[in-house]
Design an enzyme around this catalytic site. Sequence first.
Site, PDB file in Angstrom:
ATOM      1  N   ASN A   1      -0.468   8.949   5.362  1.00 17.14           N
ATOM      2  CA  ASN A   1      -0.076   7.593   5.747  1.00 17.14           C
ATOM      3  C   ASN A   1       0.650   6.790   4.676  1.00 17.14           C
ATOM      4  OD1 ASN A   1      -1.314   7.858   8.306  1.00 17.14           O
ATOM      5  ND2 ASN A   1      -3.301   7.426   7.405  1.00 17.14           N
ATOM      6  N   TYR A   2       0.426   7.107   3.402  1.00 19.74           N
ATOM      7  CA  TYR A   2       0.958   6.239   2.355  1.00 19.74           C
ATOM      8  C   TYR A   2       1.922   6.911   1.380  1.00 19.74           C
ATOM      9  CZ  TYR A   2      -2.524   3.029   4.135  1.00 19.74           C
ATOM     10  OH  TYR A   2      -3.243   2.220   4.968  1.00 19.74           O
ATOM     11  N   ILE A   3       1.753   8.191   1.122  1.00 19.44           N
ATOM     12  CA  ILE A   3       2.708   8.891   0.247  1.00 19.44           C
ATOM     13  C   ILE A   3       3.891   9.347   1.095  1.00 19.44           C
ATOM     14  CG2 ILE A   3       3.071  10.932  -1.203  1.00 19.44           C
ATOM     15  CD1 ILE A   3       0.150  10.793  -2.024  1.00 19.44           C
TER      16      ILE A   3
ATOM     17  N   SER B   1       3.258   5.760  -2.917  1.00 19.18           N
ATOM     18  CA  SER B   1       4.449   6.613  -3.050  1.00 19.18           C
ATOM     19  C   SER B   1       5.013   6.566  -4.462  1.00 19.18           C
ATOM     20  CB  SER B   1       5.519   6.190  -2.040  1.00 19.18           C
ATOM     21  OG  SER B   1       5.094   6.436  -0.721  1.00 19.18           O
TER      22      SER B   1
ATOM     23  N   ARG C   1       0.835  -1.201   0.000  1.00 15.58           N
ATOM     24  CA  ARG C   1       0.000   0.000   0.000  1.00 15.58           C
ATOM     25  C   ARG C   1       0.869   1.250   0.000  1.00 15.58           C
ATOM     26  NH1 ARG C   1      -5.293  -0.954   1.652  1.00 15.58           N
ATOM     27  NH2 ARG C   1      -5.509   1.081   2.607  1.00 15.58           N
TER      28      ARG C   1
END
Length: 896
Positions: A853-855, A648, A643
């Site tokens: 949270n993810y990038i 990213s 994820r």
Amino acid sequence: MSSSDDDAPLLSANRSTGGARSEKIISKSTDTSMGDEQTENGSLDPGVSVRFGPVGDGDVEMEDAVNGANGHTAGKRRARVSSGKQSYAEPESSEDDKPLNKRRRISTKTKVESDSEEDIPLARKTNGIRLPKASETAIGEESDSDVPIERKLSKQKANIEKRAEKEAKSIRKAEAASSAKKASVTAGKGAVNGKKQKANGVKSEEGAGVKKTTKAIKDEPATPVKKGKGKATPVKEESEEVEGAEEEEEYRWWEDPTKGDGTIKWTTLEHNGVVFPPPYEPLPKNVKMKYDGEPITLEPDAEEVAGFFGGMLNSTHNVENPTFQKNFFEDFRAIIKKTGGAKNQKGEPVDIKVFKKCDFKPIFEYYEMKRLEKKNLSAAEKKAVKAEKDEAEAPYMYCMWDGRKQKVGNFRVEPPGLFRGRGEHPKTGKVKTRVMPEQITINIGKEAQVPAPPEGHRWKEVKHDREGTWLAMWQENINKNYKYVMLAANSDIKGQSDYKKFEKARELKKHIDRIRNDYQKGLKSELMVDRQRATAVYLIDKFALRAGNEKGEDEADTVGCCSLKYENITLRPPNTVIFDFLGKDSIRFYDEVEVDPQVFKNLKIFKKEPKKVGDEVFDRLTTSALNKHLSNYMPGLTAKVFRTYNASYTFATLLKDMKAEGSVGEKVKQYNDANRKVAILCNHKRTVTAGHANQMEKLGDRIKGLRYQKWRVKMMMLDIEPSLKKKKGAAYFELDEDLDKEWIKEHQAFLVEEQKQKIVKKFEKDNEKLAAEGEKEMKPKELDERLLVLKDMQAKFQRENKTGKVEAEGKGQTVEKLENNVAKLEQRIENMSLQAEDKENNKEVALGTSKINYIDPRLTVVFTKKFNVPIEKFFSKTLREKFDWAIKSVDEDWEF
């Protein structure tokens, strides 16, 4: 990678083992009988949602999404906000806490083509959530507005994946060549020079990669800093020497290659423990709950629990939930019995048996009165209360970690109350008991002074666990989970955790091609365990499904990829899969996706008879077995890393191709475009909030109000210089068509009321200031005189409505000044319109989830430096502290 049948993972004890199992070996007859599904569109680029129709060749042309300007969205994924009033005892929960049957409904009229009744999605068998129409969720003003952006991004996602695979091969090839070259150079020069090579090219006196720069205690640079690429450099070395003794050196841990490699997290640790909630204050004797209409006397412990329920009567989605009521009443009765029972006014025992006979309204009314009293405190009184609280908590806010002052996260022990949980949690309503010192374990350095527990109490245990990053812990009574006091998000330790998370995603970049090639081959494996594993990795990679963990019987029935049940997946030929299950935090996951024909075929095999409702789809796979398999590609690789990597890498690819131009607002728009695409491509979605339509209506009224104000200013220009009507043309001074007379009168009344509130607030503030300075307060007569201006406003609006003319306001007013005002209003209108578009576009897209949270936050920093946009446009103060390591560690040339 293949495995023998002996390698099939054993199921844990709490997974269903009594249901039908998949074959160990997939026979050729089974493989053939399922058949290869052929897609209607001839070409397939799976990977994004097709809830509103299949992806066709004509739909893959990319268009930019229209978006907003601020980029500030909530970090946590949310759903609908309760329509009930906010509880004064605790904040009203978001829809994360709401049962599924109280969220949006899916129309039951939609016919699903499936082979059997069992293949009907769970939501369509019950009263599920109504999915919005495509036109409701389309992003931006598109030429084909009913075609959502999801259908237009499929091709782009496929291209990004191909680009990633090529890049992975290139990186491994370059690393191999570099390693060979270094080995050759070391072998050739090492013996000649007889000198030890410097690690990472860092001088030994700098401490193995730790660059020392001074930093003021209040996070302000001690010396002026030169701006430019690379790391910040102090202007004067002399200044460092003079102030160095008084100031704390900034520890740039991200530049220390040795930090965090071992298991020891600290050498010395000092802190002051935790803050306990205040003891219970019994209710006044005249405030009692009633049972069957009669006031009841309870012992303090039981009375406190009655207060938990009574204090949240306006949180209707909790107190009206049958499960909540049942669990609360069971615990309530047990506590009454334990504390000696309930008594009536005559002192006679009362057996409280029926919940419906309990009346908690007197308690609610008392707490509501106390809440209003607190709300009505003067600003000075509120400030004094806060100052007193801050002073009491100050010793607990920081700890000394290896000699460095670090901020502690939540050092407060959670107060007792009623457990709410998320979604349809089976334990909602149970009593969270008060945590006592005897339940708390303290973690501290051996040489440090152990914080004293409250008088008359002792700690459960005192440890010196240097491998742990916690300061205190205890076990809560509801789910038996351990609660930890940790360092704050902006501390070194938390920063290192985030840093390692994103570095692991960067490492995955080197191996993604091999992983994807292997799971594509595994999709046709003869061994059921291999085929299930390959299919699971495919779904995790393509659709951002969480791996899922096994749950106990008394936990919420949430699932992930590995724990999907028969009823959670519906297969619709030729290759559409419908997911319908409770995911993380009991939030419902519903999506329709197109998959590779082989994946569709595999899911049919995994669901084939004798499997039925309740049986697991991936019955020969566990999360631990899946993660163990993934760790063969790179150390520490788990399903959740996909994820972070996909988000990213997708953003990094879009950033490379980005050419942000124009004003800061326009550049922010382009960032939001990319962020939105990432959220969609990585399936970071949220449910439209219940208040969205109302918020959009209010925002629309504010924009209309600015347009009305702009018209008034233009009319003032005519009042000063009537000849402007010929110069600029009559159209320039016309009122917008949607600003009709009825709306104008309503808006004028709103403006009068708004001005009244401002005057009253200013009057109260002035009086508070006078009282604080010991001077005599103004009398109400002064307020009446100030309010006389409202009559002038009303008379002015009446004249304007009657004559259609607006008199110029203010002294020394000129046409030039008024034209400047018009320009400013137009800019405000444009900015607010962009915000409205952004809000509408993001109603089903969780931008905050992707961005925070993810990038990788370093990508956002690269954007700000590359295109000269303030970081404040994307990260709040809290996030800037959390991602301080990212802001300080990269320049505009950094690559993910």
